[in-house]
Design a protein around this motif. Structure first.
Motif, PDB file in Angstrom:
ATOM      1  N   TRP A  72       1.182   1.989   2.821  1.00  0.00           N
ATOM      2  CA  TRP A  72       1.336   1.833   4.261  1.00  0.00           C
ATOM      3  C   TRP A  72       0.487   2.857   5.002  1.00  0.00           C
ATOM      4  N   ARG A  75      -3.223   1.954   4.963  1.00  0.00           N
ATOM      5  CA  ARG A  75      -3.569   0.898   5.905  1.00  0.00           C
ATOM      6  C   ARG A  75      -3.460   1.397   7.344  1.00  0.00           C
ATOM      7  N   LYS A  76      -2.431   2.184   7.614  1.00  0.00           N
ATOM      8  CA  LYS A  76      -2.249   2.722   8.973  1.00  0.00           C
ATOM      9  C   LYS A  76      -3.429   3.613   9.333  1.00  0.00           C
ATOM     10  N   ASN A  79      -6.515   1.551  10.041  1.00  0.00           N
ATOM     11  CA  ASN A  79      -6.445   0.851  11.326  1.00  0.00           C
ATOM     12  C   ASN A  79      -6.623   1.799  12.497  1.00  0.00           C
ATOM     13  N   ASP A 105      -5.868  -0.679  -4.846  1.00  0.00           N
ATOM     14  CA  ASP A 105      -6.090  -1.651  -3.785  1.00  0.00           C
ATOM     15  C   ASP A 105      -7.589  -1.903  -3.612  1.00  0.00           C
ATOM     16  N   SER A 108      -8.594  -3.666  -0.139  1.00  0.00           N
ATOM     17  CA  SER A 108      -8.770  -2.785   1.021  1.00  0.00           C
ATOM     18  C   SER A 108     -10.064  -1.992   0.923  1.00  0.00           C
ATOM     19  N   ARG A 111     -12.675  -4.192   2.068  1.00  0.00           N
ATOM     20  CA  ARG A 111     -12.451  -4.421   3.502  1.00  0.00           C
ATOM     21  C   ARG A 111     -12.978  -3.245   4.319  1.00  0.00           C
TER      22      ARG A 111
END
Lengths: 154, 261
Positions: A72, A75-76, A79, A105, A108, A111
């Motif tokens: 988490w 990803r946070k 972002n 991951d 990601s 990405r």
């Protein structure tokens, strides 16, 4: 191979200045900003101590380097970082990619590369430069680029 | 004949807690029966029993308070505490759904494209019907306050008008939201975006309907002279609940509709 006209170490001013994309039409103004006092990322307050570019970078490298960072938080962090008006420095991206490795991951990780290209906007020379800087890490961690996977075209 | 030597209300024995519990049992097991055996009979029975329980229980409270005078100041204080605690519990209920929303939207997963709104989702324009809905609820907050002051000042006709207007605004919100639900380009099944959107706004809409119903009961009571300028706690409870519903909407609007787009 370096993009034409650029020598290592590439002036951070060029990127930071070139990437204050939010003020369209004021690019000449941002280019002339001195190197370490450019207004940075998250906030542009009218007063208070302004974080330097180095402090910003260090803070984010530290964030992604946390050994037990969880999915988490990764990803946070990405972002939040991508929400800023800049393209993150390769050293930050390196730390993020290593966090992806710790978290297994791969999606990601790839990405992140797509996000760098997107954040560069019209500045087409940034993405190849960043890839070049990250090449050793990409090789070490076995991260393919979107181009290598053929997913860079819609 | 013996009189009580205190100001509190020792309630007479009542069957409604039992019927309410039975209704809860029938509704829950009825739900399971519906899922597994395709019959809605049990659940419907439970629903009817629930409605009957609510009607008769609250009717009895009105009889005890308005007609029999049992709602002395300390009793009313207890009712106030009760309503505040209930609304507080509802705040926590919604807090959970906001937690789910922020957990999912601050750190969107790779399956969503690592972005929010997720890839493929076209969110509603926050400056169209959702903004109108915001205006409608804010206006209803004004009209319910107008109604309260009218009651306190003994202005019967104005109280009825403003309370009616409040309810109409509540119904207007519900109608608008229903059309939004119908027209939305995404459904509850569209990933975590759909889930968080429809569960949070859906429960909110349910609370608008509950609040509107509560206010409608108050309107009926006001018309029937139940409220005095000094004592109208049922109305105050309804107004508190209504303001709570409005505040939840404001959080929904800012978080899900606006920031989340």
């Amino acid at each position: 191979c370096h993009p034409p006209g650029m020598r290592k170490p590439v002036s951070r001013t060029m990127f930071r200045a070139a990437l204050q994309l939010s003020v369209s039409g004021a690019r000449s103004l941002t280019r002339s900003r001195p190197q370490y006092t450019a207004s940075v990322a998250a906030r542009s307050y009218s007063h208070g101590k302004q974080e330097t570019d180095e402090e910003f970078d260090a803070r984010w490298v530290t964030y992604f380097s946390k050994p037990d960072i969880d999915a988490w938080e990764l990803r946070k962090g990405m972002n939040t970082l991508i929400g800023y008006d800049l393209v993150p420095e390769p050293k930050i991206l390196d730390a993020a990619l290593r966090a992806c490795r710790r978290l297994n991951d791969l999606a990601s990780a790839i990405r992140i590369l797509e996000a760098v290209k997107d954040k560069s906007g019209p500045h087409k020379e940034i993405y190849p430069y960043v890839l070049q800087e990250l090449q050793p890490t990409l090789n070490e961690l076995g991260i393919p680029t979107p181009e290598e996977l053929g997913i860079d075209k819609a | 004949m013996a009189h009580q030597a205190h100001a509190y209300h020792m309630v007479d024995p009542s069957p409604w807690p039992l019927t309410g519990a039975i209704a809860a049992l029938l509704m829950t097991s009825g739900l399971a029966i519906w899922f597994h055996f395709h019959s809605t009979v049990l659940m419907t029975l439970g629903l009817i029993l629930l409605l009957l329980t609510m009607y008769q229980w609250w009717r009895d409270i009105i009889r005890e308070g308005t007609f029999q005078g049992h709602h002395t100041p300390p009793v009313q204080k207890g009712l106030r505490y009760g309503m505040i605690l209930f609304i507080t519990s509802e705040v926590f209920f919604f807090l959970g759904f906001f937690w789910a929303f922020y957990h999912s939207s601050l750190a969107p997963t790779p399956e969503l494209g690592g972005c929010w709104p997720p890839t493929g989702i076209t969110p509603l324009d926050p400056f169209e019907v959702p903004l109108l809905n915001t205006a409608v609820l804010l206006a209803s907050g004004v009209t319910v306050t107008w109604a309260h002051h009218s009651i306190m000042e003994g202005e019967r006709k104005q109280a009825i008008q403003s309370l009616t207007l409040t309810i109409l605004l509540g119904l207007y919100f519900t109608a608008l939201q229903a059309t939004e639900y119908y027209e939305a380009p995404f459904t509850i099944a569209d990933g975590v975006y759909g889930s968080t959107f429809f569960v949070a706004t859906g429960f909110h809409g349910l609370h608008v309907i509950i609040g509107s119903t509560f206010l409608a009961v108050c309107l009926l009571r006001q018309v029937q002279y139940h409220f005095t300028s000094e004592h109208h706690f049922g109305f105050e409870a309804a107004a508190w609940y209504w303001h709570f519903v409005d505040v939840v909407w404001l959080f929904l609007y800012v978080s899900i509709y606006w920031w989340g787009s």
